[in-house]
Write a protein that holds these residues in place. Sequence first.
Motif, PDB file in Angstrom:
ATOM      1  N   LEU A  48      38.447 -15.190  15.995  1.00  0.00           N
ATOM      2  CA  LEU A  48      37.708 -15.401  14.757  1.00  0.00           C
ATOM      3  C   LEU A  48      38.063 -16.507  13.699  1.00  0.00           C
ATOM      4  CD1 LEU A  48      35.557 -13.411  13.333  1.00  0.00           C
ATOM      5  CD2 LEU A  48      37.082 -12.192  12.255  1.00  0.00           C
ATOM      6  N   GLU A  49      39.569 -16.583  13.735  1.00  0.00           N
ATOM      7  CA  GLU A  49      40.115 -17.576  12.736  1.00  0.00           C
ATOM      8  C   GLU A  49      39.572 -18.964  13.441  1.00  0.00           C
ATOM      9  OE1 GLU A  49      44.496 -19.264  11.454  1.00  0.00           O
ATOM     10  OE2 GLU A  49      44.199 -17.086  12.431  1.00  0.00           O
ATOM     11  N   SER A  50      39.595 -19.209  14.672  1.00  0.00           N
ATOM     12  CA  SER A  50      38.972 -20.346  15.097  1.00  0.00           C
ATOM     13  C   SER A  50      37.667 -20.745  14.811  1.00  0.00           C
ATOM     14  CB  SER A  50      39.370 -20.642  16.485  1.00  0.00           C
ATOM     15  OG  SER A  50      38.878 -21.796  17.080  1.00  0.00           O
ATOM     16  N   LEU A  51      36.924 -19.810  14.745  1.00  0.00           N
ATOM     17  CA  LEU A  51      35.231 -19.776  14.331  1.00  0.00           C
ATOM     18  C   LEU A  51      35.145 -20.211  13.060  1.00  0.00           C
ATOM     19  CD1 LEU A  51      33.869 -16.684  16.491  1.00  0.00           C
ATOM     20  CD2 LEU A  51      33.299 -19.113  17.093  1.00  0.00           C
ATOM     21  N   VAL A  52      35.945 -19.479  12.060  1.00  0.00           N
ATOM     22  CA  VAL A  52      35.908 -19.671  10.637  1.00  0.00           C
ATOM     23  C   VAL A  52      36.186 -21.438  10.382  1.00  0.00           C
ATOM     24  CG1 VAL A  52      36.745 -19.348   8.419  1.00  0.00           C
ATOM     25  CG2 VAL A  52      36.281 -17.529  10.077  1.00  0.00           C
ATOM     26  N   VAL A  53      37.396 -21.667  10.991  1.00  0.00           N
ATOM     27  CA  VAL A  53      37.860 -23.194  10.744  1.00  0.00           C
ATOM     28  C   VAL A  53      36.883 -24.128  11.319  1.00  0.00           C
ATOM     29  CG1 VAL A  53      39.661 -24.909  11.445  1.00  0.00           C
ATOM     30  CG2 VAL A  53      40.400 -22.440  10.750  1.00  0.00           C
ATOM     31  N   HIS A  54      36.333 -23.704  12.537  1.00  0.00           N
ATOM     32  CA  HIS A  54      35.088 -24.800  12.974  1.00  0.00           C
ATOM     33  C   HIS A  54      33.898 -24.878  12.121  1.00  0.00           C
ATOM     34  CE1 HIS A  54      37.560 -26.159  16.216  1.00  0.00           C
ATOM     35  NE2 HIS A  54      37.668 -25.026  16.718  1.00  0.00           N
ATOM     36  N   ALA A  55      33.542 -23.644  11.588  1.00  0.00           N
ATOM     37  CA  ALA A  55      32.477 -23.723  10.594  1.00  0.00           C
ATOM     38  C   ALA A  55      32.801 -24.390   9.354  1.00  0.00           C
ATOM     39  CB  ALA A  55      32.082 -22.305  10.217  1.00  0.00           C
ATOM     40  N   VAL A  56      33.953 -24.422   8.926  1.00  0.00           N
ATOM     41  CA  VAL A  56      34.310 -25.193   7.554  1.00  0.00           C
ATOM     42  C   VAL A  56      34.254 -26.453   7.811  1.00  0.00           C
ATOM     43  CG1 VAL A  56      36.436 -25.834   6.531  1.00  0.00           C
ATOM     44  CG2 VAL A  56      35.983 -23.385   6.633  1.00  0.00           C
ATOM     45  N   VAL A  57      34.787 -27.012   9.184  1.00  0.00           N
ATOM     46  CA  VAL A  57      34.605 -28.225   9.615  1.00  0.00           C
ATOM     47  C   VAL A  57      33.403 -28.842   9.744  1.00  0.00           C
ATOM     48  CG1 VAL A  57      35.195 -29.841  11.301  1.00  0.00           C
ATOM     49  CG2 VAL A  57      36.993 -28.319  10.622  1.00  0.00           C
ATOM     50  N   ARG A  58      32.374 -28.074   9.913  1.00  0.00           N
ATOM     51  CA  ARG A  58      30.931 -28.389  10.177  1.00  0.00           C
ATOM     52  C   ARG A  58      30.267 -28.178   8.965  1.00  0.00           C
ATOM     53  NH1 ARG A  58      31.681 -25.465  15.098  1.00  0.00           N
ATOM     54  NH2 ARG A  58      30.694 -23.684  14.080  1.00  0.00           N
ATOM     55  N   GLY A  59      30.815 -27.631   7.908  1.00  0.00           N
ATOM     56  CA  GLY A  59      30.319 -27.472   6.519  1.00  0.00           C
ATOM     57  C   GLY A  59      29.147 -26.408   6.585  1.00  0.00           C
TER      58      GLY A  59
END
Length: 389
Positions: free
Chosen positions: A155-166
Motif C-alpha cells: 500500500l505504501e508503494s502504491l501511495v508513493v508511486h501515485a505521488v510521483v505520478r501526481g
Amino acid sequence: MSEPAVPPEPRPSPEPLARRAGALAARATRQMETEHAWFRELSADDRSWVSLVAQAGISALLTWYDDGARPGPPPGQIFAGAPRSLASTISLAQALDLSRTAVTTVEEAVPELVGPEEETALREAVLRYSRDLAFAAAGVYALAAEQRGGWDARLESLVVHAVVRGEADDTLASRAAELGWEDVSDVAVVVGRLPDGESRAALSTLRDAARRIGREALTAAQGPRLICVLGGSTDPVEDAAGLTAAFGAGPVVVGPRVPHLFAAGRSARAALSGMDAAPAWATAPRPVAADELLPERALLGENPARRMLVDRVYVPLRDHPSALLDTVQAYLDNGMVLEATARLLFLHPNTVRYRLRKVAETVGLDPHDARDAWVLQVALALGRITRRG
C-alpha cells in the motif's frame, strides 16, 4: 537421580472434564468483565468472539488432560476459529490477559474438577499448557504483524508511486488514510540512489532513519532510485541530512516543502528532475535542495525551473530602480572584475560594489561567489530569451 515424571493415564471418568469447559468459560468471561476495562469496551460481537476463544482454550486444555496429557506440546490452535480482524481489535497484551484469565479460572477450579489424588497432576498440566498457550498467542500475532506489514508495504508503494505520478484523487486519499497519513502536514519528497542489496532492507532502513529523527515516512523503490515522502518536516533539507546514510552513493535531492500529501506531486517532480540534473554540479552538497539545482534543471529543458529562475532572479533585478540588471550583467561579462566593470559603466568602483551588494540582498545571490554567479548568468540569459514583463 530422580525418575522422570510419568504423565497420568487417560482418565476413564464417565464424565470427561472437557464437558465442564462451557461453565468454566462463562466463569472466565465474568472474570474478564470484572478485571479488564478493555474487555468491557469491546463491541458485543468482539466480546462474543473473545469468549469463544476462551472456551476453546479451556476445552483444549481439559481434552488434552482427559487424553492423558501426553508428552509434546499441548494443542495450541485455540485462536484458529477467531476472525483475522480480532488480532487487530485486541492487542497481544490483551490476548495474554485473556489467556491468563482462562488458565487461572481452570487452576482455581482444580479442586472441583478432580479428586485430591489428581490435583497435582492437573496443576502441572495447567502450567505446561499456559506456557504453550502464551507461545501460541505470540505466534498468531507475529504472523498477523508479518501479513499486515506486507500489505502495508504494498500500500505504501502504491501511495508513493501515485505521488510521483501526481495522482491526487480519492484513491490516494483512501490509501493515505489507511496508512494514517490523512492529517500529516509539511511534506517533502527526497530522492537518491537505491543502495546495493535487497530493496526491502533499504526501505526498512530508510523508514527507521526517519523514525529516529521524529518524522513520518513513506518509501518506495523506483528502478535504481529510492524515494522517500517525508512528513512533518518544516526543514526538509536538514531532516534529509539524517537520512543520507540510507541511500546509495551519489546525490540526494530534496523537493520543496508542500502543505500536505496531495500536493506532494510538485515536490516529487522537482526532486526527480533535480536527481537527473545533479551530476552537472560536481560539488553539490549531499543532500541538496531541488531549488538549488534550478540552472541545471533549466538546461535539461524543464519549464518550471526556467520560469522560477526568471521570476526569482531576472524580474526583480530588471525592475529594481538602481539598474541592478545592467550592473550585474556587465560584472559577469567582464570576468567578475570590479574595475573593468566600473570603467565599462562609467561608474565609480564603490558604486558598483554598492549595486552588487543590492543584488545579493534582492535575490539572495552573491555575484562574487562562483556558484551564485553561474546561477545569475543562467537566469539572466533565460530572462533575455523570454523577455518576460
